[in-house]
Design a protein around this motif. Sequence first.
Motif, PDB file in Angstrom:
ATOM      1  N   LEU A   1     -10.529  20.344 -13.637  1.00  0.00           N
ATOM      2  CA  LEU A   1      -9.732  18.913 -14.681  1.00  0.00           C
ATOM      3  C   LEU A   1     -10.087  17.987 -13.876  1.00  0.00           C
ATOM      4  O   LEU A   1     -10.239  17.067 -13.674  1.00  0.00           O
ATOM      5  CB  LEU A   1      -8.972  19.362 -15.495  1.00  0.00           C
ATOM      6  N   PHE A   2      -8.188  17.798 -12.819  1.00  0.00           N
ATOM      7  CA  PHE A   2      -8.540  16.709 -11.624  1.00  0.00           C
ATOM      8  C   PHE A   2      -9.457  16.393 -10.357  1.00  0.00           C
ATOM      9  O   PHE A   2     -10.066  14.639 -10.523  1.00  0.00           O
ATOM     10  CB  PHE A   2      -7.162  16.763 -11.402  1.00  0.00           C
ATOM     11  N   ALA A   3     -10.109  17.393 -10.303  1.00  0.00           N
ATOM     12  CA  ALA A   3     -11.475  17.653  -9.467  1.00  0.00           C
ATOM     13  C   ALA A   3     -12.418  16.089 -10.432  1.00  0.00           C
ATOM     14  O   ALA A   3     -12.925  15.298  -9.550  1.00  0.00           O
ATOM     15  CB  ALA A   3     -12.561  18.296  -8.251  1.00  0.00           C
ATOM     16  N   ARG A   4     -12.814  16.573 -11.187  1.00  0.00           N
ATOM     17  CA  ARG A   4     -13.834  16.489 -11.819  1.00  0.00           C
ATOM     18  C   ARG A   4     -13.033  14.674 -12.854  1.00  0.00           C
ATOM     19  O   ARG A   4     -14.449  13.717 -12.876  1.00  0.00           O
ATOM     20  CB  ARG A   4     -13.685  17.266 -13.446  1.00  0.00           C
ATOM     21  N   GLY A   5     -11.810  14.558 -12.996  1.00  0.00           N
ATOM     22  CA  GLY A   5     -11.488  13.366 -13.491  1.00  0.00           C
ATOM     23  C   GLY A   5     -11.257  12.263 -12.892  1.00  0.00           C
ATOM     24  O   GLY A   5     -11.126  11.647 -13.064  1.00  0.00           O
ATOM     25  N   ILE A   6     -10.421  12.683 -11.571  1.00  0.00           N
ATOM     26  CA  ILE A   6     -10.186  11.533 -10.742  1.00  0.00           C
ATOM     27  C   ILE A   6     -10.830  11.392  -9.596  1.00  0.00           C
ATOM     28  O   ILE A   6     -10.799   9.610  -9.502  1.00  0.00           O
ATOM     29  CB  ILE A   6      -8.552  12.405 -10.131  1.00  0.00           C
TER      30      ILE A   6
ATOM     31  N   ILE B   1      -4.187  14.407 -20.563  1.00  0.00           N
ATOM     32  CA  ILE B   1      -4.076  13.967 -21.943  1.00  0.00           C
ATOM     33  C   ILE B   1      -5.189  14.097 -22.275  1.00  0.00           C
ATOM     34  O   ILE B   1      -5.589  14.161 -23.668  1.00  0.00           O
ATOM     35  CB  ILE B   1      -3.390  12.409 -21.836  1.00  0.00           C
ATOM     36  N   VAL B   2      -6.420  13.440 -21.499  1.00  0.00           N
ATOM     37  CA  VAL B   2      -8.004  13.414 -22.231  1.00  0.00           C
ATOM     38  C   VAL B   2      -8.577  14.480 -22.057  1.00  0.00           C
ATOM     39  O   VAL B   2      -9.036  15.131 -23.499  1.00  0.00           O
ATOM     40  CB  VAL B   2      -9.218  13.058 -21.091  1.00  0.00           C
ATOM     41  N   ARG B   3      -7.654  15.940 -21.464  1.00  0.00           N
ATOM     42  CA  ARG B   3      -8.478  17.216 -22.141  1.00  0.00           C
ATOM     43  C   ARG B   3      -7.512  17.407 -23.568  1.00  0.00           C
ATOM     44  O   ARG B   3      -8.208  18.400 -23.710  1.00  0.00           O
ATOM     45  CB  ARG B   3      -7.930  18.265 -20.891  1.00  0.00           C
ATOM     46  N   ALA B   4      -6.034  17.332 -23.560  1.00  0.00           N
ATOM     47  CA  ALA B   4      -5.627  17.625 -24.798  1.00  0.00           C
ATOM     48  C   ALA B   4      -5.999  16.573 -25.835  1.00  0.00           C
ATOM     49  O   ALA B   4      -6.680  17.303 -27.221  1.00  0.00           O
ATOM     50  CB  ALA B   4      -4.210  17.623 -25.154  1.00  0.00           C
TER      51      ALA B   4
ATOM     52  N   VAL C   1     -13.005  10.533 -21.154  1.00  0.00           N
ATOM     53  CA  VAL C   1     -13.222  11.367 -21.969  1.00  0.00           C
ATOM     54  C   VAL C   1     -14.899  12.073 -22.109  1.00  0.00           C
ATOM     55  O   VAL C   1     -15.176  12.843 -21.747  1.00  0.00           O
ATOM     56  CB  VAL C   1     -13.540  10.852 -23.924  1.00  0.00           C
ATOM     57  N   GLU C   2     -15.896  11.212 -22.773  1.00  0.00           N
ATOM     58  CA  GLU C   2     -17.399  11.656 -21.700  1.00  0.00           C
ATOM     59  C   GLU C   2     -17.805  12.977 -20.662  1.00  0.00           C
ATOM     60  O   GLU C   2     -17.975  13.626 -20.381  1.00  0.00           O
ATOM     61  CB  GLU C   2     -18.152  10.690 -22.301  1.00  0.00           C
ATOM     62  N   LEU C   3     -16.894  11.843 -19.803  1.00  0.00           N
ATOM     63  CA  LEU C   3     -17.071  12.593 -17.864  1.00  0.00           C
ATOM     64  C   LEU C   3     -16.266  14.226 -17.967  1.00  0.00           C
ATOM     65  O   LEU C   3     -17.282  15.136 -17.818  1.00  0.00           O
ATOM     66  CB  LEU C   3     -16.614  11.748 -17.033  1.00  0.00           C
ATOM     67  N   LEU C   4     -15.042  14.465 -18.944  1.00  0.00           N
ATOM     68  CA  LEU C   4     -14.344  15.650 -19.655  1.00  0.00           C
ATOM     69  C   LEU C   4     -14.994  16.699 -20.596  1.00  0.00           C
ATOM     70  O   LEU C   4     -14.290  17.450 -21.104  1.00  0.00           O
ATOM     71  CB  LEU C   4     -13.257  15.612 -19.569  1.00  0.00           C
ATOM     72  N   GLY C   5     -16.339  16.085 -21.215  1.00  0.00           N
ATOM     73  CA  GLY C   5     -16.783  16.811 -22.151  1.00  0.00           C
ATOM     74  C   GLY C   5     -16.950  16.728 -23.750  1.00  0.00           C
ATOM     75  O   GLY C   5     -17.109  16.668 -24.127  1.00  0.00           O
ATOM     76  N   GLY C   6     -15.670  15.600 -23.755  1.00  0.00           N
ATOM     77  CA  GLY C   6     -15.569  14.853 -25.194  1.00  0.00           C
ATOM     78  C   GLY C   6     -17.117  13.918 -25.264  1.00  0.00           C
ATOM     79  O   GLY C   6     -18.036  13.309 -25.169  1.00  0.00           O
ATOM     80  N   LYS C   7     -16.680  13.383 -26.302  1.00  0.00           N
ATOM     81  CA  LYS C   7     -17.872  12.136 -26.928  1.00  0.00           C
ATOM     82  C   LYS C   7     -17.524  10.852 -26.339  1.00  0.00           C
ATOM     83  O   LYS C   7     -16.096  10.628 -25.985  1.00  0.00           O
ATOM     84  CB  LYS C   7     -17.694  12.149 -28.492  1.00  0.00           C
TER      85      LYS C   7
END
Length: 429
Positions: free
Chosen positions: A54-59, A92-95, A295-301
């Motif tokens: 999560l952090f490697a992808r997001g940060i 928070i974005v993951r949640a 949000v999109e980077l972590l799999g959301g819309k």
Amino acid sequence: MSQSFQKVHAITGMKDVLPDGSAQWEQLEKIVREWLAAYGYRNIRTPVLEHTRLFARGIGEVTDIVEKEMYSFTDALNDEKLTLRPEFTAGIVRATIEHNLVYDRPQRVFSMGPVFRHEKPQRGRYRQFHQIDVEALGLKGPDVDAELIVMLGRLWKTLGLNDVRLELNSLGQADERLRHREALVAYLERHVDVLDEEGRRRMYTNPLRVLDTKNPAMQEMANGAPRLFDFLGNETRAHFDGVCDRLSDAGIAYSLNPRLVRGLDYYNLTVFEWVTDQLGAQGTVCGGGRYDGLVELLGGKPTPAVGFAIGMERLLDLWSQSRPAIDTPECQVYMIYQSEPAQRMSATLAEQLRDAGLRVIVHAGSSGFKSQFKRADASGAVVAVIIGEQEHQNNEVSIKWLRADLIENDIQQETIPANRLVDAIKQKV
């Protein structure tokens, strides 16, 4: 013979907050909650432990946090790679994605709590530290960016902080950053002899961070580098101008800092920091900005988002410089007694006082009156309630005021019926 146990100390860079010091934390947290409620922000609580990816992808995999500072380990039970959160936003974005929080309406949320980074401990920078994190999810436009910054101006004013100044920049959009990146890499290649080891390592992976160097030998080179601001298109410039115009409307002073990039990869458009000269080298009190692609980077819309984080230890340090230390008494009422029956009567009366909203300590143990009075003074109580043998037999109590401003007509101590105790104290406390 058993070996003596070696005394255990706290881990380096992870500090205890003792009772005398926690009063300031509690007061700050109360102020912060009221401040955020005034702008419609609600609390969200995410786990301290998340999947490392999560952090490697997001940060960003080539950021300092991911490369050098995360506390990560492999879970022996299921071979999962886990990490103690180094910041709040990714969790928070993951949640948000997992629970469809922005499906029907935007969300204004905040968190407060510990985060973990393996850094060299120094003033204002610890390995376990605390952040106030604020996020506006599903909201776009310069008005939202500006509102967050104006919010922070209100917080500084509430806390009486004057020496905090705002620095602003725009990181543009992905295509604008790409054009700037190409120009910047070409510039760094021409000045590779000036770059230190860290600069050479980052020249192709994260060239913007090369410009954020603290190395004095690289400052002239960094000052002459192509500016991202010169690569921004009309739409991006209009967004940034909209932020600046609204800050001017609110009377918020700011300075443009074209080298302000922040340490995380997910930012776009507006970025900002509130800084001070009162905390030594660790002068950033708050930092944040817009991160529309995360949000999109972590799999959301695709979801617009903007937020900031405040370092609580730094804020407390700064706040303490402008105000006296908080002296929080242990209680308001201290119960003193002479015998076991009197102790039981004290315990019963103490519950009645607590029902009335008072903070009460009943002395523990079988100490004499002298040591009990000494303990009452040390507790910071404003009144001592005394139940000796005579008071117990007569169903009375003696009350002794321990603060001069509560003594009337030079009567420091008086005896009253036990059933009048609550009213007698509530009248003055």
